[in-house]
Design a protein around this motif. Structure first.
Motif, mmCIF file in Angstrom:
data_model
loop_
_atom_site.group_PDB
_atom_site.id
_atom_site.type_symbol
_atom_site.label_atom_id
_atom_site.label_comp_id
_atom_site.label_asym_id
_atom_site.label_seq_id
_atom_site.Cartn_x
_atom_site.Cartn_y
_atom_site.Cartn_z
ATOM 1 N N ALA A 1 -7.850 3.442 4.475
ATOM 2 C CA ALA A 1 -6.402 3.208 4.309
ATOM 3 C C ALA A 1 -5.710 3.105 5.665
ATOM 4 O O ALA A 1 -4.834 2.256 5.862
ATOM 5 C CB ALA A 1 -5.785 4.317 3.467
ATOM 6 N N GLY B 1 -0.474 -4.583 10.020
ATOM 7 C CA GLY B 1 0.719 -4.625 10.852
ATOM 8 C C GLY B 1 0.688 -5.723 11.899
ATOM 9 O O GLY B 1 1.707 -6.068 12.473
ATOM 10 N N ALA C 1 2.572 4.629 0.988
ATOM 11 C CA ALA C 1 2.864 5.171 2.316
ATOM 12 C C ALA C 1 1.961 6.371 2.589
ATOM 13 O O ALA C 1 1.694 7.181 1.707
ATOM 14 C CB ALA C 1 4.326 5.571 2.401
ATOM 15 N N ARG D 1 -6.689 -0.244 7.206
ATOM 16 C CA ARG D 1 -6.007 -1.354 6.535
ATOM 17 C C ARG D 1 -4.555 -1.444 6.977
ATOM 18 O O ARG D 1 -4.028 -2.521 7.214
ATOM 19 C CB ARG D 1 -6.089 -1.166 5.027
ATOM 20 N N ARG D 2 -3.923 -0.287 7.094
ATOM 21 C CA ARG D 2 -2.515 -0.281 7.528
ATOM 22 C C ARG D 2 -2.382 -0.781 8.960
ATOM 23 O O ARG D 2 -1.466 -1.522 9.283
ATOM 24 C CB ARG D 2 -1.931 1.117 7.400
ATOM 25 N N ALA E 1 0.850 -1.189 0.000
ATOM 26 C CA ALA E 1 0.000 0.000 0.000
ATOM 27 C C ALA E 1 0.888 1.242 0.000
ATOM 28 O O ALA E 1 1.978 1.235 0.569
ATOM 29 C CB ALA E 1 -0.897 -0.001 1.226
#
Length: 173
Positions: A124, A132, A20, A127-128, A18
């Motif tokens: 976003a 992780g 940054a 999702r990030r 994805a």
């Protein structure tokens, strides 16, 4: 004519990373919640109860997402989906109920420049946060071990004998 059987082939290529996000991006949900407060006061003064309820739901969801992002919780993705759903619904309701002319134009500008981009950014971020964290495998129940070799039986679990020792279940004939 020939016919071909189409099958899905497993791909070995990794999913592209994805893009940054800027360092200030995780603070946006809290800032958006803060920006909603004056608007909520205007709506409450105009006795727009339905819109106040929707914007209060958005405010609560944005603050919840902010808290989950600060903890780097994998649950942030679910909260981000909720925020995106509320914002998209708000944009759709604004456009659908706007009068023709300038009110419709204002609703379209708000949807295209504020609500939908904020929904995309929240997705976003969620999702990030979810990517992780690695999921832990489910814990399997531990089997009781003994020093004697276990006698195989047709039953999946051994049963306890009256003496307190583990013995195989009587097999049905």
């Amino acid at each position: 004519m020939s016919t071909a059987l189409l099958t899905a082939r497993p791909t070995t290529a990794a999913r592209p990373a994805a893009p940054a996000l800027p360092a200030w991006a995780p603070r946006v949900p809290a800032l958006a919640a803060l920006a909603l407060l004056p608007w909520l006061a205007v709506l409450a003064a105009c006795h727009e109860t339905a819109w106040v309820a929707l914007d209060l739901a958005e405010l609560t969801a944005l603050l919840g997402l902010d808290a989950l992002l600060r903890r780097r919780s994998p649950a942030a993705f679910g909260a981000a989906c909720l925020v995106a759903l509320l914002l998209a619904g708000d944009a759709l309701a604004d456009i659908g109920t706007a009068a023709p002319g300038l009110p419709l134009l204002a609703a379209l500008v708000m949807a295209g420049c504020v609500e939908l981009p904020l929904a995309a950014l929240c997705l976003a971020l969620g999702r990030r946060a979810g990517a992780g964290q690695r999921r832990r495998p489910a814990r399997r129940p531990t089997a009781m071990t003994s020093t004697r070799a276990r006698v195989s039986s047709s039953a999946p679990w051994p049963s306890a004998s009256p003496t307190g020792c583990w013995a195989p279940s009587p097999s049905s004939g």
